[in-house]
Design an enzyme around this catalytic site. Structure first.
Site, PDB file in Angstrom:
ATOM      1  CE1 TYR A 102      -4.666  -0.840   0.556  1.00 48.70           C
ATOM      2  CE2 TYR A 102      -3.174  -2.915   1.859  1.00 48.70           C
ATOM      3  CZ  TYR A 102      -3.709  -2.358   1.127  1.00 48.70           C
ATOM      4  OH  TYR A 102      -5.186  -3.401   1.047  1.00 48.70           O
TER       5      TYR A 102
ATOM      6  CE1 TYR B 130      -2.424  -6.274   3.190  1.00 42.83           C
ATOM      7  CE2 TYR B 130      -3.208  -6.089   1.134  1.00 42.83           C
ATOM      8  CZ  TYR B 130      -3.417  -6.235   2.670  1.00 42.83           C
ATOM      9  OH  TYR B 130      -4.606  -6.048   2.759  1.00 42.83           O
TER      10      TYR B 130
ATOM     11  NE  ARG C  38      -7.089 -10.398   3.891  1.00 41.86           N
ATOM     12  CZ  ARG C  38      -8.038 -10.032   3.643  1.00 41.86           C
ATOM     13  NH1 ARG C  38      -7.469  -8.399   3.555  1.00 41.86           N
ATOM     14  NH2 ARG C  38      -8.860  -9.962   2.991  1.00 41.86           N
TER      15      ARG C  38
ATOM     16  CG  HIS D 200      -8.115  -7.274  -0.093  1.00 53.06           C
ATOM     17  ND1 HIS D 200      -6.984  -8.232   0.367  1.00 53.06           N
ATOM     18  CD2 HIS D 200      -8.010  -6.113  -0.208  1.00 53.06           C
ATOM     19  CE1 HIS D 200      -6.353  -7.043   0.623  1.00 53.06           C
ATOM     20  NE2 HIS D 200      -6.863  -5.967   1.008  1.00 53.06           N
TER      21      HIS D 200
ATOM     22  CG  HIS E 144      -9.579  -2.105   0.966  1.00 50.33           C
ATOM     23  ND1 HIS E 144     -10.271  -2.977   2.698  1.00 50.33           N
ATOM     24  CD2 HIS E 144      -8.297  -2.607   0.428  1.00 50.33           C
ATOM     25  CE1 HIS E 144      -8.789  -3.219   3.020  1.00 50.33           C
ATOM     26  NE2 HIS E 144      -8.211  -3.429   1.932  1.00 50.33           N
TER      27      HIS E 144
HETATM   28 FE   LIG Z   1      -6.285  -4.483   2.088  1.00 47.05          FE
END
Ligand SMILES: [Fe+2]
Length: 233
Positions: free
Chosen positions: A107, A146, A156, A159, A161
């Site tokens: 991120y 990640y 995870r 995906h 959000h």
């Molecule tokens: Fe996320």
């Protein structure tokens, strides 16, 4: 199929009107409602939600591959769908916001310490308003998996959000969209915190070859249906 190493709660510990706590998803213990959930009275359904005018958005706000000096790394995709109410009617002029990791699973955020590379050409946030048919669309890159430290070797699934407002405050929804065929879905406590398998599958987008742009990007299709979110009483 649910991986047997994921701890599932006892089904008898909650009823259909109580949000389940999910032991396998550690941080959710501080977020999950502890009291019974109820739908708001009818007169409160009519309360308007926030309204955003076209002039509040830039036309390129829904293109996460734009706005930088160069092209982001990764597999280009278009993600699109419709925003509908519980009766299948389109929700027009409604704000849809997304945020995601880059193709390496990192991120663009100061608290993300995953040692995967940042991409100077990808910030990972976008927004748009739905059109008259409730349609929304984003150009982006497929996010990477990640690690997230919830348990040993926890990763995870890829995906995106989503935050949507709908027509009234009680339609506010923050959720995640997943990609079909991702092997990490079987191991993800957040995905499995949605206990009903049919409801869980609605979180997975459909691969949409017809929506792919030749020589440019692949496509995924995902409709969002907003019912009335019950609240703690
Ligand atoms: Fe996320």
């Amino acid at each position: 199929m649910i991986d047997p190493s994921i701890v599932l709660p006892d089904d008898a510990s909650f009823g259909p009107d109580v949000q389940p706590d999910y032991p396998g998803y550690r941080s959710t213990a501080l977020r999950v409602p502890k009291r019974r959930l109820e739908t708001l009275p009818e007169e409160l359904h009519a309360l308007d939600g926030p309204v955003f005018g076209e002039d509040a958005l830039d036309p390129l706000d829904n293109d996460l591959t734009a706005g930088h000096a160069g092209e982001p790394l990764g597999e280009r995709i278009t993600v699109s769908g419709r925003l509908l109410d519980g009766d299948g009617r389109p929700l027009r002029g409604s704000l849809v916001e997304i945020w995601q990791a880059n193709a390496a699973g990192r991120y663009h955020h100061e608290v993300d310490r995953h040692p995967a590379p940042l991409d100077p050409n990808f910030t990972g946030a976008g927004r748009c308003l739905t059109d008259d048919e409730g349609r929304w669309s984003f150009a982006t890159v497929k996010p990477g998996a990640y690690p997230w430290g919830n348990h040993e070797n926890a990763w995870r699934p890829a995906h995106i959000h989503f935050s949507v407002f709908g027509r009234a405050f009680e339609q506010r929804l923050v959720t995640q969209m997943y990609f079909p065929g991702d092997p990490l879905l079987a191991y993800d406590p957040i995905f499995h915190a949605v206990r009903d398998p049919r409801a869980r599958e609605t979180l997975v987008a459909q691969f949409d070859l017809a929506g792919a742009q030749p020589e440019r990007s692949l496509a995924y299709d995902w409709d969002i249906v907003l019912g009335a979110t019950p609240v703690e009483t």
